[in-house]
Design a protein around this motif. Structure first.
Motif, PDB file in Angstrom:
ATOM      1  N   ARG A 221       0.842  -1.200   0.000  1.00  0.00           N
ATOM      2  CA  ARG A 221       0.000   0.000   0.000  1.00  0.00           C
ATOM      3  C   ARG A 221       0.879   1.253   0.000  1.00  0.00           C
ATOM      4  NH1 ARG A 221      -2.406  -0.252   6.149  1.00  0.00           N
ATOM      5  NH2 ARG A 221      -2.821  -2.387   5.592  1.00  0.00           N
ATOM      6  N   ASP A 222       0.275   2.365  -0.380  1.00  0.00           N
ATOM      7  CA  ASP A 222       0.972   3.649  -0.406  1.00  0.00           C
ATOM      8  C   ASP A 222       2.235   3.595  -1.271  1.00  0.00           C
ATOM      9  OD1 ASP A 222      -0.957   4.539   1.446  1.00  0.00           O
ATOM     10  OD2 ASP A 222       0.240   3.780   3.113  1.00  0.00           O
ATOM     11  N   GLY A 223       2.195   2.783  -2.340  1.00  0.00           N
ATOM     12  CA  GLY A 223       3.320   2.751  -3.272  1.00  0.00           C
ATOM     13  C   GLY A 223       4.512   1.940  -2.814  1.00  0.00           C
ATOM     14  N   VAL A 224       4.347   1.111  -1.783  1.00  0.00           N
ATOM     15  CA  VAL A 224       5.472   0.294  -1.292  1.00  0.00           C
ATOM     16  C   VAL A 224       4.994  -1.132  -1.022  1.00  0.00           C
ATOM     17  CG1 VAL A 224       7.184  -0.015   0.542  1.00  0.00           C
ATOM     18  CG2 VAL A 224       6.585   2.290  -0.217  1.00  0.00           C
ATOM     19  N   ARG A 225       5.743  -2.097  -1.569  1.00  0.00           N
ATOM     20  CA  ARG A 225       5.520  -3.513  -1.221  1.00  0.00           C
ATOM     21  C   ARG A 225       6.543  -3.899  -0.170  1.00  0.00           C
ATOM     22  NH1 ARG A 225       3.710  -7.742  -4.624  1.00  0.00           N
ATOM     23  NH2 ARG A 225       5.591  -8.903  -4.111  1.00  0.00           N
ATOM     24  N   VAL A 226       6.093  -4.546   0.893  1.00  0.00           N
ATOM     25  CA  VAL A 226       7.025  -5.039   1.906  1.00  0.00           C
ATOM     26  C   VAL A 226       6.888  -6.554   1.968  1.00  0.00           C
ATOM     27  CG1 VAL A 226       7.897  -4.772   4.244  1.00  0.00           C
ATOM     28  CG2 VAL A 226       6.561  -2.930   3.222  1.00  0.00           C
ATOM     29  N   SER A 227       8.023  -7.242   1.814  1.00  0.00           N
ATOM     30  CA  SER A 227       8.031  -8.708   1.831  1.00  0.00           C
ATOM     31  C   SER A 227       8.951  -9.194   2.936  1.00  0.00           C
ATOM     32  CB  SER A 227       8.541  -9.271   0.493  1.00  0.00           C
ATOM     33  OG  SER A 227       7.828  -8.726  -0.582  1.00  0.00           O
ATOM     34  N   ALA A 228       8.656 -10.396   3.416  1.00  0.00           N
ATOM     35  CA  ALA A 228       9.508 -11.033   4.419  1.00  0.00           C
ATOM     36  C   ALA A 228      10.213 -12.225   3.779  1.00  0.00           C
ATOM     37  CB  ALA A 228       8.662 -11.502   5.593  1.00  0.00           C
ATOM     38  N   PHE A 229      11.438 -12.468   4.212  1.00  0.00           N
ATOM     39  CA  PHE A 229      12.130 -13.682   3.760  1.00  0.00           C
ATOM     40  C   PHE A 229      12.805 -14.332   4.968  1.00  0.00           C
ATOM     41  CE2 PHE A 229      14.688  -9.918   2.835  1.00  0.00           C
ATOM     42  CZ  PHE A 229      15.896 -10.194   3.452  1.00  0.00           C
ATOM     43  N   PRO A 230      12.885 -15.683   4.966  1.00  0.00           N
ATOM     44  CA  PRO A 230      13.409 -16.374   6.145  1.00  0.00           C
ATOM     45  C   PRO A 230      14.911 -16.159   6.309  1.00  0.00           C
ATOM     46  CG  PRO A 230      12.800 -17.943   4.424  1.00  0.00           C
ATOM     47  CD  PRO A 230      12.419 -16.585   3.916  1.00  0.00           C
ATOM     48  N   VAL A 231      15.333 -16.089   7.566  1.00  0.00           N
ATOM     49  CA  VAL A 231      16.726 -15.825   7.921  1.00  0.00           C
ATOM     50  C   VAL A 231      17.132 -16.838   8.998  1.00  0.00           C
ATOM     51  CG1 VAL A 231      18.206 -14.150   9.125  1.00  0.00           C
ATOM     52  CG2 VAL A 231      16.632 -13.357   7.345  1.00  0.00           C
ATOM     53  N   ARG A 232      18.304 -17.429   8.859  1.00  0.00           N
ATOM     54  CA  ARG A 232      18.746 -18.400   9.879  1.00  0.00           C
ATOM     55  C   ARG A 232      19.504 -17.699  10.993  1.00  0.00           C
ATOM     56  NH1 ARG A 232      22.130 -23.263   7.794  1.00  0.00           N
ATOM     57  NH2 ARG A 232      22.994 -23.060   9.872  1.00  0.00           N
ATOM     58  N   HIS A 233      19.072 -17.910  12.234  1.00  0.00           N
ATOM     59  CA  HIS A 233      19.751 -17.313  13.394  1.00  0.00           C
ATOM     60  C   HIS A 233      19.393 -18.164  14.617  1.00  0.00           C
ATOM     61  CE1 HIS A 233      21.347 -14.514  16.232  1.00  0.00           C
ATOM     62  NE2 HIS A 233      20.176 -14.098  16.667  1.00  0.00           N
ATOM     63  N   HIS A 234      20.340 -18.944  15.092  1.00  0.00           N
ATOM     64  CA  HIS A 234      20.065 -19.907  16.168  1.00  0.00           C
ATOM     65  C   HIS A 234      18.809 -20.708  15.791  1.00  0.00           C
ATOM     66  CE1 HIS A 234      23.230 -18.645  18.804  1.00  0.00           C
ATOM     67  NE2 HIS A 234      22.782 -17.410  18.895  1.00  0.00           N
ATOM     68  N   ASP A 235      17.957 -20.909  16.788  1.00  0.00           N
ATOM     69  CA  ASP A 235      16.732 -21.666  16.499  1.00  0.00           C
ATOM     70  C   ASP A 235      15.514 -20.749  16.449  1.00  0.00           C
ATOM     71  OD1 ASP A 235      16.815 -20.952  19.097  1.00  0.00           O
ATOM     72  OD2 ASP A 235      16.332 -22.920  19.931  1.00  0.00           O
ATOM     73  N   THR A 236      15.725 -19.473  16.141  1.00  0.00           N
ATOM     74  CA  THR A 236      14.601 -18.537  16.052  1.00  0.00           C
ATOM     75  C   THR A 236      13.893 -18.676  14.708  1.00  0.00           C
ATOM     76  OG1 THR A 236      15.950 -16.812  15.031  1.00  0.00           O
ATOM     77  CG2 THR A 236      15.866 -16.828  17.441  1.00  0.00           C
ATOM     78  N   ASP A 237      12.669 -18.174  14.622  1.00  0.00           N
ATOM     79  CA  ASP A 237      12.036 -18.052  13.303  1.00  0.00           C
ATOM     80  C   ASP A 237      12.195 -16.586  12.878  1.00  0.00           C
ATOM     81  OD1 ASP A 237      10.346 -17.129  15.250  1.00  0.00           O
ATOM     82  OD2 ASP A 237       8.505 -17.847  14.306  1.00  0.00           O
ATOM     83  N   SER A 238      13.362 -16.303  12.338  1.00  0.00           N
ATOM     84  CA  SER A 238      13.733 -14.924  11.992  1.00  0.00           C
ATOM     85  C   SER A 238      13.353 -14.583  10.555  1.00  0.00           C
ATOM     86  CB  SER A 238      15.245 -14.736  12.126  1.00  0.00           C
ATOM     87  OG  SER A 238      15.649 -14.879  13.455  1.00  0.00           O
ATOM     88  N   PHE A 239      13.146 -13.285  10.332  1.00  0.00           N
ATOM     89  CA  PHE A 239      12.840 -12.811   8.976  1.00  0.00           C
ATOM     90  C   PHE A 239      13.648 -11.561   8.653  1.00  0.00           C
ATOM     91  CE2 PHE A 239       9.124 -15.321  10.018  1.00  0.00           C
ATOM     92  CZ  PHE A 239       8.866 -15.972   8.826  1.00  0.00           C
ATOM     93  N   GLY A 240      13.964 -11.417   7.370  1.00  0.00           N
ATOM     94  CA  GLY A 240      14.487 -10.165   6.853  1.00  0.00           C
ATOM     95  C   GLY A 240      13.368  -9.486   6.071  1.00  0.00           C
ATOM     96  N   PHE A 241      13.580  -8.218   5.735  1.00  0.00           N
ATOM     97  CA  PHE A 241      12.522  -7.443   5.078  1.00  0.00           C
ATOM     98  C   PHE A 241      13.039  -6.781   3.800  1.00  0.00           C
ATOM     99  CE2 PHE A 241      11.580  -7.501   9.628  1.00  0.00           C
ATOM    100  CZ  PHE A 241      10.371  -8.192   9.571  1.00  0.00           C
ATOM    101  N   LEU A 242      12.212  -6.872   2.763  1.00  0.00           N
ATOM    102  CA  LEU A 242      12.502  -6.224   1.487  1.00  0.00           C
ATOM    103  C   LEU A 242      11.450  -5.158   1.246  1.00  0.00           C
ATOM    104  CD1 LEU A 242      14.112  -6.240  -1.224  1.00  0.00           C
ATOM    105  CD2 LEU A 242      12.462  -7.917  -2.066  1.00  0.00           C
ATOM    106  N   PHE A 243      11.903  -3.913   1.073  1.00  0.00           N
ATOM    107  CA  PHE A 243      11.008  -2.792   0.784  1.00  0.00           C
ATOM    108  C   PHE A 243      11.191  -2.423  -0.693  1.00  0.00           C
ATOM    109  CE2 PHE A 243      10.030  -1.598   5.185  1.00  0.00           C
ATOM    110  CZ  PHE A 243      11.064  -2.202   5.872  1.00  0.00           C
TER     111      PHE A 243
END
Ligand SMILES: [Zn+2]
Ligand SMILES: [Zn+2]
Length: 307
Positions: A129-151
């Protein structure tokens, strides 16, 4: 164009110079807070970025150095009536931590003035929305369920100055109407439509933000070709065994990723005060010259760069 304000660039424990992980991404009137380590509220006050329109928080993961500041930030948003909603996006662990902070620490008696919504992330676009797509992608860090973000800013097609001149469109209201996508009536009575005076389409800016991770190699596709990549580099290359043991990257890991993924510019954060930043920078630039080391309160503009 995005603007990043670094609010906390330290690793794990705050130091005199560096607060804990948090950065603000702004695009027009829209603001995204990525992570909210202890002291983020104070850092925002020091950076004079204000609290208004701060209603989207993206959490890379649930470790305390990335989330603890949510308690005081949300409490102050409610206390000062600075908004009526807060959308928190994160993996399962991060949201659980956010929920404990909100419901057990800050608002044990409820928060009628602030509507907090928890949005579990999965890979892919979660906001457009507002002219921006935000996506998440999985990231490995210990045993967390981590994500990175693409704007990703939407492509746009600006008006072409030469076409405006040759069509005889004067400065002022006629050009302003065309810029809004509306037809303009000229003083001589002619009507010009925007499609007659548009230039070439231009791609929008692209920014990737990664929190903590131990596996940079897995991220090359997710961050490929971005104009700016913000990522941790907690350890010098000589301390690689420690980095791996603690689930973090070395400077070389991050810089090698930037090169492999063809990013425009690399900004390293999550910095430990055991190192001299000049030495960290020199090391990174051996592998990827377009590198800077973020400091608290640095501002970085992210614009689409021709490649
Ligand atoms: Zn961390
Ligand atoms: Zn972590």
């Amino acid at each position: 164009m995005f603007q990043i304000t670094f609010l906390g660039t330290g690793a794990t424990v705050p130091s005199a110079e560096r607060g804990l992980s948090s950065l603000l991404v702004e695009h027009g009137q829209t603001r995204y807070l990525v992570d909210c380590g202890e002291g983020t509220l104070r850092q925002m006050r020091a950076a004079h970025v204000g609290l208004r329109r701060l209603d989207v928080v993206l959490l890379t993961h649930g470790h305390l150095d990335h989330v603890l500041g949510l308690a005081s930030l949300a409490g102050t948003l409610e206390l000062w009536h600075q908004g009526d909603r807060l959308d928190i996006h994160g993996g399962k662990d991060a949201l659980e931590m956010a929920r404990v902070l909100m419901e057990k620490v800050t608002f044990p008696d409820g928060h009628p003035g602030l509507d907090v919504t928890y949005h579990p992330l999965s890979p892919g676009c979660f906001r457009d929305r507002d002219g921006v797509r935000v996506s998440a992608f999985p990231v490995r860090h210990h045993d967390t369920d981590s994500f990175g973000f693409l704007f990703e800013e939407a492509a746009h097609q600006p008006l072409d100055g030469d076409k405006l001149d040759s069509a005889g469109v004067p400065n002022g209201p006629p050009r302003q109407a065309l810029a809004r996508g509306e037809p303009a009536t000229l003083p001589d009575g002619r009507t010009i439509t925007p499609t007659e005076v548009l230039g070439e389409p231009e791609r929008g800016a692209r920014l990737a933000v990664v929190g903590d991770t131990e596996d940079a190699g897995a991220l090359a596709d997710a961050v490929r070709g971005v104009d700016v990549l913000v990522i941790e580099a907690t350890y010098r290359t000589k301390d690689k065994p420690t980095a791996r043991g603690r689930g973090h990257l070395t400077v070389k890991d991050a810089a090698t990723l930037a090169k492999a993924a063809g990013v425009g510019r690399l900004v390293l954060t999550h910095q430990s005060d055991r190192y001299d930043p000049e030495e960290v920078l020199a090391e990174a630039r051996c592998f990827f010259p377009e590198t800077t080391i973020a400091k608290d309160f640095d501002r970085v503009r992210v614009e689409a760069q021709p490649r």
